[in-house]
Enzyme design. Structure first.
Site, short mmCIF file in Angstrom:
data_model
loop_
_atom_site.label_atom_id
_atom_site.label_comp_id
_atom_site.label_asym_id
_atom_site.label_seq_id
_atom_site.Cartn_x
_atom_site.Cartn_y
_atom_site.Cartn_z
N GLY A 1 0.84 -1.20 0.00
CA GLY A 1 0.00 0.00 0.00
C GLY A 1 0.87 1.25 0.00
O GLY A 1 2.03 1.20 -0.40
N VAL B 1 0.70 4.84 5.05
CA VAL B 1 0.18 3.77 5.92
C VAL B 1 1.32 2.80 6.26
O VAL B 1 1.34 2.24 7.37
CB VAL B 1 -1.02 3.05 5.26
CG1 VAL B 1 -1.50 1.90 6.13
CG2 VAL B 1 -2.17 4.02 5.03
N GLY B 2 2.28 2.66 5.37
CA GLY B 2 3.45 1.81 5.63
C GLY B 2 4.13 2.21 6.94
O GLY B 2 4.56 1.36 7.72
N GLU C 1 5.70 -3.27 0.83
CA GLU C 1 5.68 -3.09 -0.63
C GLU C 1 4.95 -1.78 -0.89
O GLU C 1 3.72 -1.75 -0.90
CB GLU C 1 4.97 -4.28 -1.29
CG GLU C 1 5.69 -5.60 -1.14
CD GLU C 1 6.96 -5.70 -1.99
OE1 GLU C 1 7.06 -4.97 -3.00
OE2 GLU C 1 7.85 -6.48 -1.62
N CYS D 1 1.55 0.22 -9.33
CA CYS D 1 2.60 0.78 -8.48
C CYS D 1 3.89 1.03 -9.24
O CYS D 1 4.65 1.92 -8.89
CB CYS D 1 2.84 -0.13 -7.28
SG CYS D 1 3.28 -1.80 -7.75
P1 NAD Z 1 -5.43 0.84 0.44
O1 NAD Z 1 -6.15 2.13 0.72
O2 NAD Z 1 -6.21 -0.33 -0.02
O3 NAD Z 1 -4.62 0.47 1.72
C1 NAD Z 1 -3.93 -0.74 1.82
C2 NAD Z 1 -4.30 -1.43 3.11
O4 NAD Z 1 -3.97 -0.59 4.19
C3 NAD Z 1 -5.79 -1.76 3.23
O5 NAD Z 1 -5.93 -3.12 3.56
C4 NAD Z 1 -6.28 -0.84 4.32
O6 NAD Z 1 -7.25 -1.48 5.14
C5 NAD Z 1 -5.05 -0.53 5.11
N1 NAD Z 1 -5.09 0.81 5.69
C6 NAD Z 1 -5.44 1.96 5.07
N2 NAD Z 1 -5.37 2.99 5.91
C7 NAD Z 1 -4.96 2.51 7.10
C8 NAD Z 1 -4.68 3.08 8.39
N3 NAD Z 1 -4.83 4.35 8.64
N4 NAD Z 1 -4.28 2.23 9.37
C9 NAD Z 1 -4.14 0.91 9.15
N5 NAD Z 1 -4.40 0.32 7.95
C10 NAD Z 1 -4.79 1.10 6.95
O7 NAD Z 1 -4.31 1.05 -0.63
P2 NAD Z 1 -3.49 2.33 -0.99
O8 NAD Z 1 -2.60 2.68 0.14
O9 NAD Z 1 -4.37 3.36 -1.59
O10 NAD Z 1 -2.64 1.65 -2.19
C11 NAD Z 1 -2.05 2.39 -3.16
C12 NAD Z 1 -0.57 2.46 -2.86
O11 NAD Z 1 -0.05 1.15 -2.82
C13 NAD Z 1 0.19 3.18 -3.93
O12 NAD Z 1 1.14 4.00 -3.34
C14 NAD Z 1 0.87 2.07 -4.70
O13 NAD Z 1 2.05 2.46 -5.34
C15 NAD Z 1 1.12 1.07 -3.61
N6 NAD Z 1 1.23 -0.27 -4.14
C16 NAD Z 1 2.44 -0.87 -4.06
C17 NAD Z 1 2.61 -2.13 -4.59
C18 NAD Z 1 3.94 -2.81 -4.53
O14 NAD Z 1 3.99 -3.98 -4.86
N7 NAD Z 1 5.00 -2.15 -4.12
C19 NAD Z 1 1.53 -2.80 -5.19
C20 NAD Z 1 0.31 -2.16 -5.22
C21 NAD Z 1 0.16 -0.89 -4.69
#
Ligand code: NAD
Length: 515
Positions: A187, A191-192, A209, A243
């Site tokens: 994600g 959030v990471g 990731e 991503c």
């Molecule tokens: P998302 O909003 O689905 O969040 C991912 C997860 O984080 C979800 O399961 C959600 O429940 C959890 N989450 C969200 N907010 C949270 C919080 N405050 N506290 C705890 N958990 C929380 O996904 P996203 O973040 O919008 O994803 C998009 C991002 O992911 C982009 O930056 C993209 O580049 C990255 N991404 C990376 C890869 C990779 O392989 N490196 C693959 C796909 C997406």
């Protein structure tokens, strides 16, 4: 006790029975996962259509094929990956068994994202199962239809060992409070950081990731037509919500118009030229696809079946706001009610503009002007380390310079995205784009503990004694240094072979000279 706590507790209880350790069990679960994908293909495709406007074809190509490949690889290589790995020894341990034994970590939490919801959630699960772990899987709530299909996993996998927890941020937060043995998160970087913070409470290791801005440098001395074709494919697939999509282009001002022109042609004529289709389905199917899609495609991507949509209105608004203050060279149309944004190119974008401040994650492609390779490298190095870095050039020297003077999760020259399809390449970021990696054996290693094992016999105490006495003579000191020196057995074998060969040659020459 909450549903999330129960899921973690059940998974831990199941793990402690030890039944996930035998390789037969792991292979059976992997085969069941494959059966799930096969039997639920239609449900997955229809959920994906609802979530992201993906066609069944795109779902098959970009979600299913890769996952099946990873499962097949894990099944065929599991015995090799899980076997003890011998290492070089020193003279003190020459008679001992010294090796690395991969062992399961325990309960792994997998938190998936929404853009390729099957791939980014179930590929880590392949690694978790192969390594003998229990897992709690939390699909993204944003791709809610696909998350619902993933709930059916309990009908295929050991339902106690592998738990699927659906829900939103609140549920993820409850999960993050529990103790896990590894957290695998996909994600955003924002959030990471929260995930890493939560993991720190239990000293839990993490794989992150993440995303970020992946630059794409076009060298003026390259075939710009081909470069733009490949960039168009990589950027606008899944409506830019990939991503590793090229986030922005860096090029010299002398080629900007040509780049815009070529991208415009690619968008209009062959939107769906598909390198992976070519690789996976063979040239004949590719040609048929190409002819038909040319017919289907019009100047209006909105009505084109294979053009996706932005996942939700929040992201739609965010992406549209990023274009403010920049000059549109191609596209720019949008329709909020459908979350539609046309494939768009922005020209002469300045580093300080809004669109350059965050990952775009949508079909907007800014062009930033630089004065040659050196300036492009400086531009990249002044920013966070990207997940992917693309360079298009016909000069090997230019490509090598980009490799040696920058850092990124991956570097691809003269294409986009395709490194994702190679299981032997570790997939992951560096710095702000992530930590840890997966795919193929890397998934197995990432979710295993690589345990150091040394098994000694109780004899040969005379040799051992040389290590013990605190009072040391010069002779003993040298003997110890010698004993503890690493022995490269392969090298010794080589030396012995050369010596034998020399002796044989000397013998033959001597006999010959005597006659
Ligand atoms: P998302 O909003 O689905 O969040 C991912 C997860 O984080 C979800 O399961 C959600 O429940 C959890 N989450 C969200 N907010 C949270 C919080 N405050 N506290 C705890 N958990 C929380 O996904 P996203 O973040 O919008 O994803 C998009 C991002 O992911 C982009 O930056 C993209 O580049 C990255 N991404 C990376 C890869 C990779 O392989 N490196 C693959 C796909 C997406």
């Amino acid at each position: 006790m909450s549903r999330e706590q129960q899921a973690v507790q059940q998974a831990r209880k199941a793990f402690l029975t030890g039944r996930s350790k035998p390789l037969d069990y792991r292979i059976k679960q992997l085969q069941n996962l494959k059966r799930f994908i096969k039997e639920k293909t239609t449900d997955i495709a229809s959920a994906m259509r609802k979530d992201l406007h993906k066609t069944a074809n795109a779902t098959h190509l970009f979600e299913i094929l890769g996952l099946e490949g990873e499962i097949n690889l894990a099944v065929s290589k599991l015995a090799e990956w899980a076997a003890p790995r011998p290492v070089n020894k020193n003279l003190v341990t020459i008679a001992d068994d010294v090796y690395i034994q991969p062992e399961p970590l325990g309960v792994v939490l997998i938190i998936g994202a929404w853009n390729y919801p099957i791939t980014v959630t179930l590929q880590p699960l392949v690694g978790a199962i192969a390594a003998g772990n229990a897992a709690v899987v939390k699909p993204s709530e944003v791709s809610s239809h696909t998350a619902k299909v993933m709930e059916l996993l309990s009908l295929y996998l050991d339902p106690e060992m592998y738990q699927v927890v659906t829900g939103g941020v609140a549920e993820t937060q409850v999960l993050l409070k529990q103790r896990f043995d590894h957290i695998f998160y996909t994600g955003s970087s924002t959030v990471g950081k929260l995930v890493m913070e939560a993991a720190a409470h239990h000293l839990t290791p993490v794989t992150l990731e993440l995303g970020g801005k992946s630059p794409c440098y076009i060298d003026k001395n390259c075939d710009i037509r081909i470069a733009c074709r490949r960039i168009t494919w990589g950027k606008y697939m899944n409506c830019g919500q990939t991503c590793i999509a090229p986030d922005y282009i860096l090029c010299e001002s002398s080629i900007q118009d040509k780049v815009i022109n070529e991208i415009q042609k690619c968008i209009q004529v062959c939107f769906y030229v598909d390198a992976i289709a070519l690789l996976t389905m063979g040239p004949f199917v590719f040609i048929v696809l190409f002819i038909f899609l040319q017919e289907f495609y019009t100047n209006d991507p909105k009505s084109f079946a294979d053009y996706g949509r932005i996942i939700n209105q929040r992201h739609f608004k965010r992406i549209m706001a990023l274009t403010e203050g920049s000059t549109v060279a191609i596209g720019g149309d949008s329709d909020e009610s459908e979350c539609y944004i046309a494939p768009t190119v922005l020209r002469d974008v300045t580093p300080g503009s809004k669109v350059m401040q965050e990952e775009i994650f949508g079909p907007i492609l800014p062009i930033v002007i630089v004065n040659g390779l050196k300036e492009a490298i400086q531009f990249i190095n002044e920013r966070e380390k990207p997940l992917a870095l693309y360079i298009f050039s016909s000069s090997k020297k230019v490509i090598k310079q980009m490799i040696s003077e920058t850092s990124s999760g991956a570097l691809v020259a003269n294409d986009c995205l395709v490194h994702f399809t190679i299981s032997d390449l570790p997939f992951g970021g560096v710095g702000n784009s992530g930590t840890g990696c997966y795919h193929g054996k890397y998934s197995f290693d990432q979710l295993s503990h690589l345990r150091s094992c040394l098994i000694k016999k109780l004899n040969m105490e005379g040799v051992n004694q040389m290590r013990y006495p605190p009072h040391t003579t010069e002779k003993l000191r040298w003997a110890r240094v010698l004993l503890l020196k690493q022995v490269n057995l392969a090298r010794w074998r080589q030396v012995a072979q050369v010596a034998m060969f020399a002796a044989l040659a000397a013998f033959v020459v001597q006999r010959f000279l005597r006659q």
